[in-house]
Design a protein around this motif. Structure first.
Motif, PDB file in Angstrom:
ATOM      1  N   GLN A 189      11.528  25.266   4.079  1.00  0.00           N
ATOM      2  CA  GLN A 189      11.627  23.873   4.529  1.00  0.00           C
ATOM      3  C   GLN A 189      11.109  23.708   5.956  1.00  0.00           C
ATOM      4  O   GLN A 189      10.781  22.609   6.383  1.00  0.00           O
ATOM      5  N   LEU A 213       9.060  20.432   5.862  1.00  0.00           N
ATOM      6  CA  LEU A 213       9.541  19.305   6.666  1.00  0.00           C
ATOM      7  C   LEU A 213       8.786  19.159   7.988  1.00  0.00           C
ATOM      8  O   LEU A 213       8.946  18.157   8.677  1.00  0.00           O
ATOM      9  N   GLN A 219      13.137  11.759   7.121  1.00  0.00           N
ATOM     10  CA  GLN A 219      12.806  13.177   6.939  1.00  0.00           C
ATOM     11  C   GLN A 219      12.855  13.929   8.271  1.00  0.00           C
ATOM     12  O   GLN A 219      13.318  15.078   8.326  1.00  0.00           O
ATOM     13  N   PRO A 256      13.293  18.940  -5.009  1.00  0.00           N
ATOM     14  CA  PRO A 256      14.714  18.753  -4.657  1.00  0.00           C
ATOM     15  C   PRO A 256      15.675  19.351  -5.687  1.00  0.00           C
ATOM     16  O   PRO A 256      16.750  19.837  -5.327  1.00  0.00           O
ATOM     17  N   ALA A 267      16.052  22.722  -4.707  1.00  0.00           N
ATOM     18  CA  ALA A 267      16.885  22.825  -3.505  1.00  0.00           C
ATOM     19  C   ALA A 267      18.359  22.869  -3.888  1.00  0.00           C
ATOM     20  O   ALA A 267      19.128  23.693  -3.370  1.00  0.00           O
ATOM     21  N   ASP A 327      21.433  23.641  -1.442  1.00  0.00           N
ATOM     22  CA  ASP A 327      21.081  22.583  -0.505  1.00  0.00           C
ATOM     23  C   ASP A 327      21.068  21.252  -1.243  1.00  0.00           C
ATOM     24  O   ASP A 327      20.103  20.932  -1.932  1.00  0.00           O
ATOM     25  N   LEU A 346      18.619  17.924   0.647  1.00  0.00           N
ATOM     26  CA  LEU A 346      17.210  17.624   0.340  1.00  0.00           C
ATOM     27  C   LEU A 346      17.107  16.688  -0.871  1.00  0.00           C
ATOM     28  O   LEU A 346      16.406  15.675  -0.803  1.00  0.00           O
TER      29      LEU A 346
END
Lengths: 555, 396
Positions: free
Chosen positions: A86, A90, A134, A204, A207, A212, A215
């Protein structure tokens, strides 16, 4: 919400449509498309009176989940293997999002249909949302995840790094050049309609499987806006199709946009999903399976194919070839291997693959171990400093690849690499479609037709050129990928945070200097270059040198 | 008797304890000092949330863009050229770092590389703030209008006031819409930094929302007031001589050629005080209550607040430093004075063509000249905030 129905309200705001009387607006952004016929209705039917409270409610849910994640100690369950990737993703994605906002006014001018401008304006607002939400998610990771390095210098990293530059196509491509090519075909018709499915839905989900759930919270909220943007693109596409003169440009732009999205998105998201996960359940979908479902079936067969009857020429060959690249030519595996080879040039830690991973890959992609297994065993062997160099400078039967001048992903499917002399320079391309993009599509004439508004591919497109002849320690320091002790590298080829097991600039200093493949290519004589191409095309899979038996492993 | 059927175990991801939370281990970069974005200098001592989500998202080759912009327009321009306004901030004439074979990345040595990066939106707008703000506004407007509808408040309006609102308050929606879409949104591709472009996008949201607020208010009135002509605003906008001056200058704003600075300056510094506030604050807000209308001021007042408290704030924060710029203050002042000379007479002429509106309601507002003087004084105050002299054209 008012008592007025949305349809009635939307109909009313159409009275705002502006027909200039005294002054024509300045047309800053040009297009070679023409829109002489068939005005379309605004497909969004959205008014701000309902939009703002709806978005606020979505925000409340996102930020509520963020607070809950921290209170619930989510990071005690997050897989580091996942979150490290990420740091790359990101760092890239806020720029494409804000670029999408910036691209909307290009459409105001290019598409002479005031009714559509309402939808485009709402998309602009959505995209500001996406970019900043984000950036905020990344800030939360930086504050709460065990290793903030890579998050804390995120945008400098992104602007310095070759992966960031590859990702920047997914931003500059939206806002530069022919307004319709950029903001409509490349952005809404292909990137948003096809590839956000893997970006914002499939990834996602992975994720969440890695502990997680923030996300998916953020990106599913983002994806709920994307459906509106898809409608914008569709309306513009239908308008473009109604003018016969646009067909040739549509065919060109769909080919470019499809292939470039495949090269960039499948490289990145494929790697995150396949190599960034610890979820090795045999019944979880592989990236190839997701791609087949989300992109081949949902986009290609359900969205694009029906447009054929309106005269759209669909790049069937490139779509089938993309699948061929993913399924038969190991595109995602080749990219992940390259990322790991060049770990030292980046700003996140890359975990090695274990026996459990090997088993999963072999199950999902039969024949995977014979191609890639040995190399990943070497990766693990060379992961911690112990008197050897990082893997890129060790002999592990891997030939460092040339970069594709167009998509800037290296030419990893070796047999597909082509060279061409363009603008006086010898360039390598990962595939004929990328050569065509540079040499034929992004030009002021296309198939004999004047295309004065088409953009150009510019910049220093091979990263290694900039560091040709540099010592690796200086390269890493110059990019700023160093931790706060001034010597330990941000990137590591393993997840062990014991400082004694981490690579430092001192280790880098002992390495051979960086050499630019493109600089070397341009120094070759014609015969040397021909021999180079012949040899390169025989290499692989998994970057094997030609002539050591790799041929038998190619599908 | 019931039996429980054995089900096969569901295939779900297995949570694992990873202990990957902050502070779990000590290593280089594990401390609290490593947990902030470290690639820019904040405007104040501590970086704000707004800065964290905004600054540097839009790259600048003078900062970290190692490989440069990778797409160009047909004319060779790329990225966000600093020449897309004639205004200048210190440092812009310094050449971009020249990168090429063996050059390295040439990251910025002194951040920021030029004065444009010093701008911060004083409203600190990002997605969280813009939705909260605008959602609150539309909720309040809906409640006000709904309450008035239930209270039969519109029954108190005289015929003349009904005509005034259907034509003139209605006509104003077009101006907000044009400015929102074709000035502010249109220029959010052109500014030199992410902070400028995001501020323009948020300003655009206010305008588009306000235009729609007026349109939907107009729709409610059409439904509630017998004889209210919901299309009269189009006739006023297209044909009423009192509106043609404002329309002409409003349409001139999106026609400004290739200068986002002039577009924003002409709109928020000149047009808004001299025409926007003249009509909204110094006519509608003054006269409505006298004519039995307590609802229209709440709708129009929301737009007034947008401009006064938010849009003008960022505009002053954007342009005022340029008149004090350590390198280009004189250049910028001369340029802005030139813009004033160009736009002030047009706006004053347009304002005067609106004078008949002051005599249409039964209960009269303040005299037009008094309203215009108030607008001029307000305008002169804004110029003082910007460090600019009042132009002689204002006395016309």
């Amino acid at each position: 919400m008012s008592r007025q129905s949305l349809a009635k309200a939307h109909q009313k705001i159409q009275e705002l449509s502006w027909e200039p009387v005294y002054h024509e607006p300045y047309m800053k952004y040009g297009t070679d498309y023409t829109f002489r016929k068939a005005a379309k209705k605004d497909p969004l039917k959205q008014v701000l009176r309902s939009y703002f409270p709806m978005q606020e409610e979505k925000d409340n849910r996102v930020y509520g989940a963020s607070d809950g994640a921290i209170r619930g100690n989510m990071f005690r369950q997050v897989q580091e293997r996942w979150l490290e990737w990420q740091k790359l993703f990101l760092s890239i994605i806020p720029l494409p999002e804000i670029s999408a906002a910036r691209s909307m006014p290009m459409l105001f001018q290019a598409v002479p249909n005031p009714e559509l401008h309402n939808g485009q304006a709402i998309q602009m607002i959505d995209e500001v949302r996406h970019s900043t939400i984000q950036q905020n998610l990344k800030r939360l990771y930086m504050n709460n995840y065990i290793d903030p390095a890579g998050f804390n210098n995120t945008l400098r990293n992104f602007h310095s790094d070759y992966c960031g530059t590859i990702g920047r196509q997914f931003a500059e491509g939206f806002i530069t050049g022919d307004a319709i090519t950029a903001a409509s075909i490349y952005l809404t018709i292909v990137a948003e309609t096809a590839f956000t499915n893997t970006l914002f839905v499939a990834m996602p989900a992975e994720a969440a499987a890695n502990g997680d759930y923030l996300l998916p919270t953020v990106f599913h909220s983002v994806q709920s806006d994307e459906s509106r943007h898809i409608s914008n693109g569709y309306a513009t596409l239908l308008m473009a199709l109604s003018d016969e003169d646009n067909r040739q440009l549509l065919e060109r732009d769909l080919r470019y946009a499809w292939w470039n999205n495949h090269r960039v998105v499948d490289a990145a998201i494929g790697t995150f999903i396949e190599y960034g996960t610890k979820d090795r359940r045999k019944d979880r979908e592989s990236y190839a399976e997701m791609w087949r479902r989300w992109i081949y079936d949902d986009y290609y067969r359900s969205y694009l194919l029906p447009l054929e009857k309106y005269g759209l020429v669909i790049p069937h060959d490139l779509i089938e070839e993309s699948w061929n690249q993913i399924w038969n030519k190991g595109y995602v595996h080749e990219v992940a291997q390259f990322f790991a080879t060049g770990w030292l040039a980046n700003y996140w830690r890359i975990d090695g693959m274990t026996d459990e991973d090997f088993e999963w890959f072999e199950y999902k992609y039969p024949g995977w171990y014979d191609k890639y297994g040995k190399w990943w065993e070497n990766y693990n062997r060379l992961a911690k400093p112990n008197g050897h160099h990082p893997i890129v400078a060790e002999d592990v039967d891997y030939v460092y690849p040339h970069r594709c001048w167009t998509c800037m992903v290296p030419c990893l499917v070796r047999e597909d690499m082509v060279v061409d002399q363009v603008d006086g320079q010898w360039r390598t391309y990962c595939h004929e479609a990328c050569r065509w993009t540079d040499a034929e599509a992004f030009r002021p004439t296309y198939q004999g037709r004047e295309t004065p508004n088409m953009g150009k591919l510019v910049g220093h497109r091979e990263w290694e050129t900039l560091y040709h002849g540099w010592n690796w320690a200086d390269v890493v320091a110059d990019m700023g990928f160093v931790r706060d002790d001034g010597k330990t590298m941000t990137a590591q080829p393993h997840l062990d945070l014991d400082p004694k097991k981490m690579w430092t600039l001192d280790h880098m200093r002992r390495m051979p200097h960086v050499a630019s493949p493109n600089v070397i290519l341009n120094e070759m004589s014609d015969s040397e270059r021909e021999a180079f191409v012949e040899d390169y095309n025989k290499q692989g899979p998994a970057g094997r040198p030609a002539g050591i038996g790799g041929e038998a492993l190619k599908s | 008797m019931t039996t429980t059927e054995e089900r096969p175990e569901r295939s779900v991801p297995k949570p694992a304890f990873t202990d990957a939370e902050a502070g779990a281990k000590e290593f280089p970069d594990s401390g609290p000092s490593a947990r902030h974005y470290n690639y820019f200098k904040p405007a104040k001592r501590k970086q704000t949330h707004y800065e964290d989500v905004t600054v540097e998202v839009q790259p600048d080759p003078r900062h970290y863009l190692t490989q440069g912009w990778i797409y160009g327009f047909a004319d060779g321009s790329r990225g966000y050229p600093l020449t897309w306004t004639k205004l200048k901030a210190w440092g812009v004439d310094e050449p971009e770092p020249e990168r090429g074979p063996g050059s390295g990345g040439k990251p910025v040595e002194n951040w920021p590389a030029h004065g444009w990066h010093e701008f911060r939106d004083p409203n600190e707008e990002w997605e969280l703030t813009m939705y909260r703000y605008n959602a609150n506004v539309v909720r309040q407007i809906n409640q006000n209008v709904e309450n008035a509808r239930n209270a039969k408040a519109f029954d108190q309006w005289s015929q003349n006031w009904v005509r005034f609102v259907e034509r003139n308050v209605g006509a104003w929606m077009h101006i907000e819409h044009i400015l929102g879409l074709y000035v502010f949104a249109a220029n959010n591709r052109s500014g030199p930094t992410n902070m400028h472009n995001t501020a323009m996008a948020v300003n655009s949201e206010h305008k588009i929302r306000f235009a729609q607020d007026l349109a939907l208010y107009n729709l409610t009135l059409t439904e509630e007031i017998e004889g209210f002509d919901g299309a009269a605003h189009l006739d006023a906008w297209n044909n009423d001589p009192a509106w043609q001056g404002a329309r002409k200058v409003c349409e001139a704003l999106p026609a400004i050629r290739d200068d986002w600075g002039e577009s924003i300056f002409a709109t928020n510094v000149v047009f808004e005080p001299l025409i926007g506030e003249l009509f909204r604050s110094n006519l509608v807000m003054q006269v409505a209550a006298r004519n039995g209308d307590y609802v229209t001021p709440t709708v129009v007042g929301a737009g007034e607040y947008d401009f006064d408290q938010r849009d003008l704030r960022w505009t002053v924060a954007c342009f005022a430093p340029l008149t004090q710029d350590r390198e280009f203050a004189d250049h910028n002042k001369e340029l802005m004075n030139g813009w004033l000379q160009h736009w002030v007479p047009q706006c004053l002429e347009a304002a005067r063509t609106m004078q008949p509106l002051w005599s249409q309601a039964d209960a009269k507002p303040p005299r037009f000249e008094d309203s215009l003087d108030k607008a001029k004084n307000r305008f002169a105050g804004i110029l003082a905030d910007l460090g600019l002299e009042t132009p002689k054209e204002l006395s016309q």
